[in-house]
Design a protein around this motif. Structure first.
Motif, PDB file in Angstrom:
ATOM      1  N   LEU A  50      -3.451  10.939   2.563  1.00 46.50           N
ATOM      2  CA  LEU A  50      -2.699  11.940   1.804  1.00 46.50           C
ATOM      3  C   LEU A  50      -2.918  13.367   2.313  1.00 46.50           C
ATOM      4  CD1 LEU A  50      -3.155  10.192  -1.593  1.00 46.50           C
ATOM      5  CD2 LEU A  50      -0.958  10.780  -0.590  1.00 46.50           C
ATOM      6  N   LYS A  51      -3.489  13.506   3.499  1.00 44.05           N
ATOM      7  CA  LYS A  51      -3.681  14.836   4.073  1.00 44.05           C
ATOM      8  C   LYS A  51      -2.312  15.498   4.310  1.00 44.05           C
ATOM      9  CE  LYS A  51      -6.212  17.243   7.755  1.00 44.05           C
ATOM     10  NZ  LYS A  51      -5.164  18.191   8.096  1.00 44.05           N
ATOM     11  N   ASP A  52      -2.154  16.707   3.796  1.00 46.28           N
ATOM     12  CA  ASP A  52      -0.920  17.493   3.944  1.00 46.28           C
ATOM     13  C   ASP A  52       0.295  16.841   3.288  1.00 46.28           C
ATOM     14  OD1 ASP A  52      -2.324  19.398   5.483  1.00 46.28           O
ATOM     15  OD2 ASP A  52      -1.971  18.255   7.313  1.00 46.28           O
ATOM     16  N   VAL A  53       0.055  15.991   2.288  1.00 47.13           N
ATOM     17  CA  VAL A  53       1.148  15.325   1.568  1.00 47.13           C
ATOM     18  C   VAL A  53       1.167  15.827   0.128  1.00 47.13           C
ATOM     19  CG1 VAL A  53       2.029  13.098   0.744  1.00 47.13           C
ATOM     20  CG2 VAL A  53       0.974  13.264   3.016  1.00 47.13           C
ATOM     21  N   THR A  54       2.362  16.100  -0.376  1.00 42.85           N
ATOM     22  CA  THR A  54       2.520  16.522  -1.768  1.00 42.85           C
ATOM     23  C   THR A  54       3.254  15.433  -2.553  1.00 42.85           C
ATOM     24  OG1 THR A  54       4.713  17.557  -1.541  1.00 42.85           O
ATOM     25  CG2 THR A  54       2.777  18.909  -0.978  1.00 42.85           C
ATOM     26  N   THR A  55       3.314  15.618  -3.866  1.00 40.54           N
ATOM     27  CA  THR A  55       4.190  14.782  -4.678  1.00 40.54           C
ATOM     28  C   THR A  55       5.635  15.139  -4.351  1.00 40.54           C
ATOM     29  OG1 THR A  55       4.254  16.386  -6.483  1.00 40.54           O
ATOM     30  CG2 THR A  55       2.496  14.721  -6.552  1.00 40.54           C
ATOM     31  N   PHE A  56       6.568  14.366  -4.869  1.00 41.21           N
ATOM     32  CA  PHE A  56       7.973  14.644  -4.598  1.00 41.21           C
ATOM     33  C   PHE A  56       8.360  16.043  -5.075  1.00 41.21           C
ATOM     34  CE2 PHE A  56      12.498  14.608  -5.714  1.00 41.21           C
ATOM     35  CZ  PHE A  56      13.041  14.247  -4.486  1.00 41.21           C
ATOM     36  N   ASP A  57       7.742  16.505  -6.178  1.00 45.22           N
ATOM     37  CA  ASP A  57       8.085  17.832  -6.708  1.00 45.22           C
ATOM     38  C   ASP A  57       7.120  18.923  -6.241  1.00 45.22           C
ATOM     39  OD1 ASP A  57       5.871  17.197  -8.201  1.00 45.22           O
ATOM     40  OD2 ASP A  57       6.865  17.303 -10.158  1.00 45.22           O
ATOM     41  N   GLY A  58       6.334  18.635  -5.192  1.00 41.10           N
ATOM     42  CA  GLY A  58       5.569  19.696  -4.543  1.00 41.10           C
ATOM     43  C   GLY A  58       4.159  19.923  -5.034  1.00 41.10           C
ATOM     44  N   GLN A  59       3.639  19.057  -5.896  1.00 46.17           N
ATOM     45  CA  GLN A  59       2.268  19.212  -6.395  1.00 46.17           C
ATOM     46  C   GLN A  59       1.282  18.534  -5.428  1.00 46.17           C
ATOM     47  OE1 GLN A  59       1.609  21.146  -8.825  1.00 46.17           O
ATOM     48  NE2 GLN A  59       3.669  21.435  -9.673  1.00 46.17           N
ATOM     49  N   ILE A 108       0.841  -1.203   0.000  1.00 46.40           N
ATOM     50  CA  ILE A 108       0.000   0.000   0.000  1.00 46.40           C
ATOM     51  C   ILE A 108       0.872   1.247   0.000  1.00 46.40           C
ATOM     52  CG2 ILE A 108      -1.606   1.359   1.399  1.00 46.40           C
ATOM     53  CD1 ILE A 108      -2.947  -1.276   2.214  1.00 46.40           C
ATOM     54  N   ALA A 109       1.894   1.249   0.848  1.00 44.89           N
ATOM     55  CA  ALA A 109       2.808   2.396   0.876  1.00 44.89           C
ATOM     56  C   ALA A 109       3.473   2.596  -0.475  1.00 44.89           C
ATOM     57  CB  ALA A 109       3.867   2.184   1.966  1.00 44.89           C
ATOM     58  N   THR A 110       3.903   1.503  -1.107  1.00 42.26           N
ATOM     59  CA  THR A 110       4.599   1.598  -2.399  1.00 42.26           C
ATOM     60  C   THR A 110       3.706   2.186  -3.479  1.00 42.26           C
ATOM     61  OG1 THR A 110       6.122  -0.214  -1.908  1.00 42.26           O
ATOM     62  CG2 THR A 110       5.666   0.224  -4.232  1.00 42.26           C
ATOM     63  N   VAL A 111       2.483   1.688  -3.563  1.00 41.25           N
ATOM     64  CA  VAL A 111       1.566   2.171  -4.610  1.00 41.25           C
ATOM     65  C   VAL A 111       1.308   3.664  -4.445  1.00 41.25           C
ATOM     66  CG1 VAL A 111      -0.834   2.038  -5.388  1.00 41.25           C
ATOM     67  CG2 VAL A 111       0.503  -0.055  -5.064  1.00 41.25           C
ATOM     68  N   ILE A 112       1.129   4.115  -3.218  1.00 38.42           N
ATOM     69  CA  ILE A 112       0.895   5.536  -2.982  1.00 38.42           C
ATOM     70  C   ILE A 112       2.148   6.349  -3.250  1.00 38.42           C
ATOM     71  CG2 ILE A 112       0.311   7.256  -1.238  1.00 38.42           C
ATOM     72  CD1 ILE A 112      -1.508   5.138   0.057  1.00 38.42           C
ATOM     73  N   LEU A 113       3.278   5.867  -2.772  1.00 36.88           N
ATOM     74  CA  LEU A 113       4.542   6.589  -2.988  1.00 36.88           C
ATOM     75  C   LEU A 113       4.863   6.701  -4.473  1.00 36.88           C
ATOM     76  CD1 LEU A 113       6.590   5.084  -0.035  1.00 36.88           C
ATOM     77  CD2 LEU A 113       6.189   7.539  -0.403  1.00 36.88           C
ATOM     78  N   GLU A 114       4.615   5.666  -5.232  1.00 33.90           N
ATOM     79  CA  GLU A 114       4.872   5.728  -6.675  1.00 33.90           C
ATOM     80  C   GLU A 114       3.986   6.774  -7.333  1.00 33.90           C
ATOM     81  OE1 GLU A 114       6.494   1.177  -7.479  1.00 33.90           O
ATOM     82  OE2 GLU A 114       4.433   1.698  -8.025  1.00 33.90           O
TER      83      GLU A 114
END
Length: 313
Positions: A292-301, A47-53
């Motif tokens: 995903l509350k208060d979480v962005t993509t790696f590049d800030g989106q 689950i963590a991997t799918v979301i992180l990807e």
């Protein structure tokens, strides 16, 4: 301030507020995680991997025993572990805390349990407590079936045997994989033989077999039939280096129902772990809101939108 200088300042402010800013260091883009070979941790890692990807990260998941995994965190070769079962792993945590090697990120599962169990047809013979085992040693072959070598639970059982607690001094722990242990349970249940083994929840074994958890093992597995909490750990310093990924892991908490469903997809339906995670999330997309509350993509989106897009939601 002149009109020209005011205009430049406003333009700079607009640039700062609209340009994506990466919260995490480049070194955080690949997150190194460990898996002791337990299907519950395989499930939560997936689950963590799918979301992180979906957020632009990747994971490097290494299959390591609990002991080796913790040593790897201490050596900074592993970043994150989602399987700190407490109190069963207290000895390891004490050593890591003394070395200031890990940080607790969150409690990811509050109502687990972890102790010895027998099939209910065995319990119906009056074998319901640790103290009932010794008198029936021959029918059990004086064996307790455990999991992989080096697991803290196996060590607890060996301590119990070495101390001759419950009269189990002549018994042995059969170390195996989770799959191997459950295969032995399945074999024994087919012929209604006595078998005692390590059992825990969440796990599909609780629905696959009619189980009775043994009472009396509080000194080794904790109260309430080995009532346990599972924590997410990070190597020391990693949360400060990777605050955005850490925020996701703080949010990423589970229930017995989630993990049982995931594990069933993997063990009973034969799905690959990441495919099972995608399947579960697509059927339960509302879980992403809290995760995903208060979480962005790696590049800030915005993170939620990115993950939903990646999953076709």
């Amino acid at each position: 301030m002149t009109i020209r200088r005011f205009g430049l300042a406003m333009a700079a402010t607009a640039l700062l507020t609209t340009s994506p800013l990466a919260a995490d260091a480049e070194s955080c883009k690949t997150i190194r995680m460990s898996d002791p070979g337990w299907t519950d941790i395989t499930s939560t890692n997936a689950i963590a991997t799918v979301i992180l990807e979906g957020l632009g990260y990747s994971t490097d998941i290494q299959t390591l025993s609990v002991l080796v995994g913790y040593q790897s965190m201490k050596n900074k070769d592993i970043d994150v572990f989602l399987g700190n079962w407490m109190p069963a792993q207290q000895k390891f945590i004490d050593e890591l805390n003394e070395a200031k090697a890990v940080e607790v990120v969150t409690e990811n599962l509050p109502d687990a349990k972890f102790t010895l169990a027998v099939p209910t047809y065995v319990a119906e013979k009056g074998i319901k407590d640790f103290k009932d085992l010794a008198a029936n040693a021959d029918s059990f072959g004086s064996k307790i079936y455990g999991i992989e070598p080096g697991a803290p639970a196996n060590e607890n059982m060996q301590k119990m045997i070495d101390a001759n607690d419950f009269g189990l001094g002549g018994w042995s722990v059969v170390e195996s994989s989770e799959t191997g242990m459950l295969a032995e349970v399945a074999r024994a249940t087919q012929s209604k033989e006595n078998v005692v083994f390590l059992a825990w929840a969440p796990h599909p074994m609780n629905t696959r077999f009619d189980l009775t958890y043994l009472s009396g093992g509080d000194a080794y597995f904790g109260a309430n039939y080995g009532g346990a909490k599972v924590y997410t750990l990070a190597r020391a310093g990693w949360p400060a280096e990777c605050p955005n990924a850490t925020q996701l892991l703080k949010n990423l908490t589970f229930t017995l129902d989630i993990e049982n469903a995931m594990m069933s997809k993997i063990m009973d339906d034969g799905m690959a772990a990441n495919d099972a995670a995608k399947d579960w999330i697509k059927a339960n997309p509302g879980a992403l809101d809290a995760w995903l509350k208060d979480v962005t993509t790696f590049d800030g989106q915005p993170g939620l939108a990115a993950v939903k897009t990646s999953l076709g939601l």
